[in-house]
Design a protein around this motif. Structure first.
Motif, short mmCIF file in Angstrom:
data_model
loop_
_atom_site.label_atom_id
_atom_site.label_comp_id
_atom_site.label_asym_id
_atom_site.label_seq_id
_atom_site.Cartn_x
_atom_site.Cartn_y
_atom_site.Cartn_z
N ASP A 117 -12.76 -26.28 -15.43
CA ASP A 117 -12.45 -27.65 -15.83
C ASP A 117 -12.80 -27.92 -17.29
OD1 ASP A 117 -11.51 -28.20 -13.35
OD2 ASP A 117 -13.13 -29.53 -12.73
N VAL A 118 -13.19 -26.89 -18.01
CA VAL A 118 -13.62 -27.07 -19.41
C VAL A 118 -12.71 -26.26 -20.33
CG1 VAL A 118 -15.49 -26.70 -21.06
CG2 VAL A 118 -16.00 -27.55 -18.77
N ALA A 119 -12.10 -26.96 -21.30
CA ALA A 119 -11.20 -26.31 -22.26
C ALA A 119 -11.90 -25.97 -23.56
CB ALA A 119 -10.02 -27.23 -22.55
N PRO A 179 -18.81 -20.20 -20.20
CA PRO A 179 -17.44 -19.66 -20.20
C PRO A 179 -16.94 -19.27 -21.59
CG PRO A 179 -17.39 -22.04 -19.99
CD PRO A 179 -18.83 -21.65 -19.89
N ASN A 180 -15.92 -18.44 -21.60
CA ASN A 180 -15.29 -18.00 -22.85
C ASN A 180 -14.28 -19.05 -23.28
OD1 ASN A 180 -13.97 -16.74 -24.93
ND2 ASN A 180 -13.36 -14.93 -23.77
N VAL A 181 -14.78 -20.08 -23.96
CA VAL A 181 -13.94 -21.19 -24.42
C VAL A 181 -14.23 -21.46 -25.89
CG1 VAL A 181 -13.81 -22.30 -22.15
CG2 VAL A 181 -15.67 -22.91 -23.72
N LEU A 212 -26.95 -21.19 -29.54
CA LEU A 212 -25.91 -21.98 -28.90
C LEU A 212 -24.52 -21.54 -29.36
CD1 LEU A 212 -27.31 -25.66 -29.00
CD2 LEU A 212 -27.02 -24.21 -26.97
N ALA A 213 -24.38 -21.26 -30.64
CA ALA A 213 -23.08 -20.85 -31.17
C ALA A 213 -22.64 -19.50 -30.61
CB ALA A 213 -23.13 -20.79 -32.70
N ARG A 214 -23.61 -18.70 -30.17
CA ARG A 214 -23.28 -17.38 -29.63
C ARG A 214 -23.09 -17.38 -28.12
NH1 ARG A 214 -27.44 -14.52 -30.14
NH2 ARG A 214 -28.86 -15.74 -31.42
N LEU A 215 -23.12 -18.56 -27.49
CA LEU A 215 -22.88 -18.62 -26.05
C LEU A 215 -21.47 -18.16 -25.68
CD1 LEU A 215 -24.58 -21.99 -25.01
CD2 LEU A 215 -25.30 -19.68 -24.40
N SER A 216 -20.53 -18.42 -26.56
CA SER A 216 -19.15 -18.01 -26.35
C SER A 216 -18.74 -17.07 -27.48
CB SER A 216 -18.20 -19.22 -26.33
OG SER A 216 -16.85 -18.81 -26.37
#
Length: 267
Positions: A117-119, A179-181, A212-216
């Protein structure tokens, strides 16, 4: 605040919530305030943000126009309530989440619990899980005195989100991977006065923003050089541009022939 949209009310699971909703188009942009921050804190983004799509902002229980919480505001509760609010308003996923400060924890958890549900996500001077506890450990003497005085005059509500922050962190750490978003982290570039934060706290905070920036794998960080903790107030143009970039990336992905999305389940 003349451009701030008209406030409305909805009831979700017996909890009354104040919200605004304007604009048209997908993906919808969902604004998550910091702790204790009412939706008025986004006013400098209007009306420009309305050009990017449907925009929803709301006051979490106990904040602004929303009455005190009926149950402990752990991360799971906050995310579930928001998911149900969006469904009640007829705002279809996927969403671009914009989480400021403490609201970043909720955006982070929402993305993990409802990845389909997250873009995209914009973390705006967002709290990282490791910030919780660390900031108290490295509080200056002046901060401890000020916080102690505030607690004397305003007793914390045991149901509010700050009183339940440790459980929220525990829930975040136990959740699935981010997620990879498309992901953008906006960090304020101005250093606060020395009495507000120790050098050790500032160094750790910078490390947490980078994490945080490296979460995706599609994440990156922007330094809002003219801002402290509220870039949406001091540099709204920077925030609008970051949201627009994430929205565009999300739209491009949704139009890809290989893109498929499966329904999320309610937890």
């Amino acid at each position: 605040m003349k451009h701030l949209p008209k406030k409305r009310e909805a009831v979700v699971e017996g909890q009354k919530l104040t919200y605004t909703m304007v604009g048209q188009g997908a993906p919808a942009i969902v604004l998550l305030n910091g702790a204790g921050g009412p939706l008025e804190g986004w006013y400098r983004l209007y009306p420009e943000i309305e050009k990017l799509g449907t925009v929803v902002a709301y006051d979490r229980p106990g904040v602004g126009g929303s009455p005190r919480p009926l149950e402990p505001q752990t991360g799971h509760t906050v995310v579930r309530t928001l998911w149900n609010l969006l469904r009640e308003l007829g705002v279809k996923p996927p969403y671009v989440l914009v989480g400021h400060s403490f609201g970043g924890l909720h955006a982070n958890l929402f993305a993990r619990l409802y990845p389909n549900d997250v873009a995209g996500v914009v973390f705006l001077e967002a709290a990282a899980p490791d910030d919780i506890g660390m900031m108290k450990t490295h509080q200056s003497t002046a901060q401890r005195i000020v916080n102690g005085m505030l607690n004397l005059f305003s007793r914390p509500d045991p149901n509010d989100e700050v009183s339940n922050e440790q459980q929220t962190v525990t829930q975040l750490n136990a959740a699935a991977a981010f997620p990879n978003v498309p992901l953008c982290v906006i960090s304020g570039g101005k250093t606060p006065p020395g009495w507000m934060s120790s050098p050790q706290a500032l160094q750790l905070r910078a490390q947490h923003q980078d994490a945080l920036a490296r979460l995706s794998p599609r994440g990156h960080q922007i330094i809002a050089s003219g801002s402290g903790h509220f870039p949406q107030m001091t540099e709204p143009g920077v925030v609008i541009q970051a949201i627009e970039n994430v929205v565009k990336a999300a739209r491009a992905e949704s139009q890809s022939p290989s893109h498929q999305r499966t329904p999320a389940s309610i937890g």
